[in-house]
Design a protein around this motif. Sequence first.
Motif, PDB file in Angstrom:
ATOM      1  N   GLU A 186      37.138  41.574  50.259  1.00 42.34           N
ATOM      2  CA  GLU A 186      35.854  41.633  50.718  1.00 42.34           C
ATOM      3  C   GLU A 186      35.213  42.911  51.156  1.00 42.34           C
ATOM      4  O   GLU A 186      34.225  43.054  51.571  1.00 42.34           O
ATOM      5  N   SER A 187      36.108  43.830  51.215  1.00 44.51           N
ATOM      6  CA  SER A 187      36.024  44.929  52.060  1.00 44.51           C
ATOM      7  C   SER A 187      35.851  46.112  50.864  1.00 44.51           C
ATOM      8  O   SER A 187      35.532  45.924  49.815  1.00 44.51           O
ATOM      9  N   TYR A 191      36.277  46.192  46.666  1.00 41.81           N
ATOM     10  CA  TYR A 191      35.193  46.386  45.948  1.00 41.81           C
ATOM     11  C   TYR A 191      35.509  47.569  44.961  1.00 41.81           C
ATOM     12  O   TYR A 191      35.253  47.693  43.577  1.00 41.81           O
ATOM     13  N   ARG A 194      38.268  46.561  42.243  1.00 43.63           N
ATOM     14  CA  ARG A 194      37.763  45.941  41.360  1.00 43.63           C
ATOM     15  C   ARG A 194      37.039  46.993  40.306  1.00 43.63           C
ATOM     16  O   ARG A 194      36.978  46.490  39.135  1.00 43.63           O
ATOM     17  N   ALA A 195      36.183  47.613  40.849  1.00 46.47           N
ATOM     18  CA  ALA A 195      35.499  48.867  40.187  1.00 46.47           C
ATOM     19  C   ALA A 195      36.352  49.538  39.258  1.00 46.47           C
ATOM     20  O   ALA A 195      36.064  49.624  38.094  1.00 46.47           O
ATOM     21  N   ARG A 197      39.463  48.819  38.213  1.00 47.84           N
ATOM     22  CA  ARG A 197      39.956  47.854  37.505  1.00 47.84           C
ATOM     23  C   ARG A 197      38.976  47.789  36.140  1.00 47.84           C
ATOM     24  O   ARG A 197      39.543  47.869  35.122  1.00 47.84           O
ATOM     25  N   ASP A 198      37.802  47.347  36.625  1.00 49.83           N
ATOM     26  CA  ASP A 198      36.873  46.979  35.556  1.00 49.83           C
ATOM     27  C   ASP A 198      36.505  48.316  34.583  1.00 49.83           C
ATOM     28  O   ASP A 198      36.380  48.256  33.444  1.00 49.83           O
ATOM     29  N   PRO A 338      29.355  30.381  40.104  1.00 51.50           N
ATOM     30  CA  PRO A 338      30.309  31.189  39.206  1.00 51.50           C
ATOM     31  C   PRO A 338      31.366  31.981  40.036  1.00 51.50           C
ATOM     32  O   PRO A 338      32.188  32.759  39.286  1.00 51.50           O
ATOM     33  N   GLY A 339      31.682  31.658  40.990  1.00 51.01           N
ATOM     34  CA  GLY A 339      32.774  32.304  42.261  1.00 51.01           C
ATOM     35  C   GLY A 339      34.050  32.014  41.602  1.00 51.01           C
ATOM     36  O   GLY A 339      34.698  31.533  42.779  1.00 51.01           O
ATOM     37  N   ALA A 340      34.627  32.240  40.596  1.00 51.46           N
ATOM     38  CA  ALA A 340      35.824  31.766  40.118  1.00 51.46           C
ATOM     39  C   ALA A 340      37.129  32.645  40.804  1.00 51.46           C
ATOM     40  O   ALA A 340      38.231  32.548  40.164  1.00 51.46           O
ATOM     41  N   ARG A 341      36.402  33.556  41.466  1.00 51.39           N
ATOM     42  CA  ARG A 341      37.200  34.654  42.048  1.00 51.39           C
ATOM     43  C   ARG A 341      38.422  34.119  42.666  1.00 51.39           C
ATOM     44  O   ARG A 341      39.369  34.667  43.055  1.00 51.39           O
TER      45      ARG A 341
ATOM     46  N   ILE B  88      29.066  49.636  33.265  1.00 55.19           N
ATOM     47  CA  ILE B  88      28.789  48.789  34.481  1.00 55.19           C
ATOM     48  C   ILE B  88      30.099  48.209  34.750  1.00 55.19           C
ATOM     49  O   ILE B  88      31.135  48.301  33.935  1.00 55.19           O
ATOM     50  N   PHE B  89      30.435  47.469  35.753  1.00 56.48           N
ATOM     51  CA  PHE B  89      31.560  46.769  36.054  1.00 56.48           C
ATOM     52  C   PHE B  89      31.349  45.285  35.909  1.00 56.48           C
ATOM     53  O   PHE B  89      30.733  44.557  36.475  1.00 56.48           O
ATOM     54  N   PRO B  90      31.997  44.844  34.499  1.00 58.37           N
ATOM     55  CA  PRO B  90      31.577  43.403  34.050  1.00 58.37           C
ATOM     56  C   PRO B  90      31.899  42.624  34.801  1.00 58.37           C
ATOM     57  O   PRO B  90      31.105  41.450  34.747  1.00 58.37           O
ATOM     58  N   THR B  91      33.078  42.327  35.516  1.00 55.06           N
ATOM     59  CA  THR B  91      33.444  41.174  36.149  1.00 55.06           C
ATOM     60  C   THR B  91      32.885  41.125  37.662  1.00 55.06           C
ATOM     61  O   THR B  91      33.316  40.373  38.397  1.00 55.06           O
ATOM     62  N   LEU B  92      32.293  42.323  38.161  1.00 56.45           N
ATOM     63  CA  LEU B  92      31.654  42.292  39.340  1.00 56.45           C
ATOM     64  C   LEU B  92      30.178  41.404  39.148  1.00 56.45           C
ATOM     65  O   LEU B  92      29.669  41.834  37.938  1.00 56.45           O
ATOM     66  N   GLU B  96      27.331  42.963  43.503  1.00 55.93           N
ATOM     67  CA  GLU B  96      28.438  43.740  43.727  1.00 55.93           C
ATOM     68  C   GLU B  96      28.407  45.213  43.095  1.00 55.93           C
ATOM     69  O   GLU B  96      29.014  45.811  43.628  1.00 55.93           O
ATOM     70  N   VAL B 100      29.011  48.539  45.061  1.00 50.62           N
ATOM     71  CA  VAL B 100      29.834  49.728  44.992  1.00 50.62           C
ATOM     72  C   VAL B 100      29.201  51.078  44.944  1.00 50.62           C
ATOM     73  O   VAL B 100      29.713  52.072  45.229  1.00 50.62           O
ATOM     74  N   TYR B 103      28.694  52.932  48.606  1.00 52.87           N
ATOM     75  CA  TYR B 103      29.730  52.935  49.864  1.00 52.87           C
ATOM     76  C   TYR B 103      30.066  54.578  50.290  1.00 52.87           C
ATOM     77  O   TYR B 103      30.468  54.529  51.278  1.00 52.87           O
ATOM     78  N   SER B 130      23.444  37.378  41.205  1.00 54.73           N
ATOM     79  CA  SER B 130      24.563  36.810  41.412  1.00 54.73           C
ATOM     80  C   SER B 130      25.567  36.318  40.239  1.00 54.73           C
ATOM     81  O   SER B 130      26.542  35.777  40.000  1.00 54.73           O
ATOM     82  N   TYR B 132      27.653  37.622  36.630  1.00 54.91           N
ATOM     83  CA  TYR B 132      28.524  38.719  36.258  1.00 54.91           C
ATOM     84  C   TYR B 132      27.769  39.702  35.354  1.00 54.91           C
ATOM     85  O   TYR B 132      27.005  39.200  34.289  1.00 54.91           O
TER      86      TYR B 132
END
Lengths: 342, 235
Positions: A186-187, A191, A194-195, A197-198, A338-341, B88-92, B96, B100, B103, B130, B132
């Motif tokens: 959450e911090s 973020y 995950r950015a 990673r994506d 959709p918050g499957a996270r 983009i960030f596909p799973t965000l 979100e 990013v 920040y 919200s 993805y």
Amino acid sequence: MSDLTASGRAALIAFAALLLVLPWVVSSYVLSVAVICLYLAYVGQAWNLMLGFAGLLSIGHALFVGLGAYASGYLFAKYDVPPAIGIVAAVAIAMLMGAVIGYLGFRFAIGGVYFALLTIAFAEFVRILLEHAKFLGGTQGLFLPVSQESRRGVDLINLRGWPEMYYYVILALCLGAFVLCRALLESRVGYYWRAIRDNPEAAAAVGVDIFRFRMYAVVLSAGMTGAAGVFRAFYDNLLFPDQVLNIEKSIEITLAPIVGGVGTLFGPIFGAFVLTPLSELLTDVVEGLKDLGIIAKNVKTDGAKLLFWGLAVVLIVLFKPTGLWPWVCRRLGLVKAPGARS
Amino acid sequence: MILAAEDIHLYYGDAQALDGVSIEVRAKEIVAIVGANGAGKSSLIRTIAGIERPRQGRIRFKGTDITGWPSHKVCDLGIGQVAEGRQIFPTLTVDENLEVGAYLPRGRAAKAEARERVYAMFPRLAERRSQYAGTMSGGEQQMLAIGRCLMGQPELIMFDEPSLGLAPTIVQEVFRVIERLNADGATIILVEQNVAVSLALAQHAYVLENGRITLKGTGKELLANDQVRQAYMGL
């Protein structure tokens, strides 16, 4: 858990309650299996922090378990340093090792599969080093002094006591890891992870210091795994390089999160609680078949476990590549879409 | 002069990508960079953004020498970048993704206002906040990439092929957005395959060939230049 549905919340509360009372209602054998479950859930959570959050594959995580175990075990066996203090050294050494691997990997842009190879190389290197380190027992193993009376009571400073104490210690570690990972996700760090990673390219374009945040992931994951090593050392009381740092152990660490769901918080826990009882059951079945003379006595039971792991991973990759947990969540409606996270 | 790149030489291993490129960008201008595939347009943008390190040359932004600075520092100084190919960030989620972008210290203070501004500019994104990002259409993803860049409060925005692979109506919208950002005070560097449109928008433009600047002038001048018309506009 804001994204849980009512039934999800109920399931979570039931699971937590079960974990809390477990030692009082099950046999010592089941309790020992539960300890393995929680242990694998904990190290799986730590490993998942790297792959699932930051997109960094490690297949050498047993290295950090080994460093933590040997550091705290040696300090205890040789200098009577209690694990409550030894854990500081254990975590520090594991983090340092993580920093070295991360630095080499990221500074020289060793990506993807090559980074995974780097982690294996380091794990193997340290295993061989430990086998030749006489002061740590080498291949003869490092034994931690333990007496009969120390197997009773509760001594958290020295990590000595009833089997139930170990259960609650690893349960607490698990809970701590879960809470920590959730807060991280959450911090800003989460973020950024995950950015990266994506899409590392895009992350760099919006000003994410990729090197720094990848380093955080490796160092943190290594440190958490090092703490698991301390538990391992004082639970088993004997350490062999070949048993602690074997590549099999590194692979074992990856299984629970892969089966449960890489990148999810409950995945490693769920995966551990699905896989461990099954592989224990399988071991029992193989042993039983051996007793009955259906399987030759010289067949190694461990082999059956490895086969089972392989099969489990193949099935998951083929049919549920995102893991069982997101699927179970959807099926049982535990999480709000959709918050499957979580 | 808000940005000046002088005599930039960039190599990928032994291959030279930029060979003594110099460009100047005045504040609140749109500057177009035109050239064929592989001419070095993206390399130039990546070098300014701090993602690539030039072997030789200097880059100055608002009087500060930023040569060799890491990209997060360049970003924090006010150079934003919309990278090629809808990065983009596909799973965000959409929200979100924007998060990013905000920040760095520069963006953090005004995060809430920036988000409102982005959603006002792109109502489609607001509807999908919200969702993805990977599940959105190409045009929406490009709007998100632009919006995410704006979250960092850039003074200079570099667009790398923003219209590539988008439907004609979306392309028009992208150009409208670029014009509007410029009207709101942002300086723009625009790398575009759509040469006619980008030269029409730009006050100044450069033609890049094999890593070298071969022509420069105002947008109008280049638009009227026979060489440019033949080579890049098929006229």
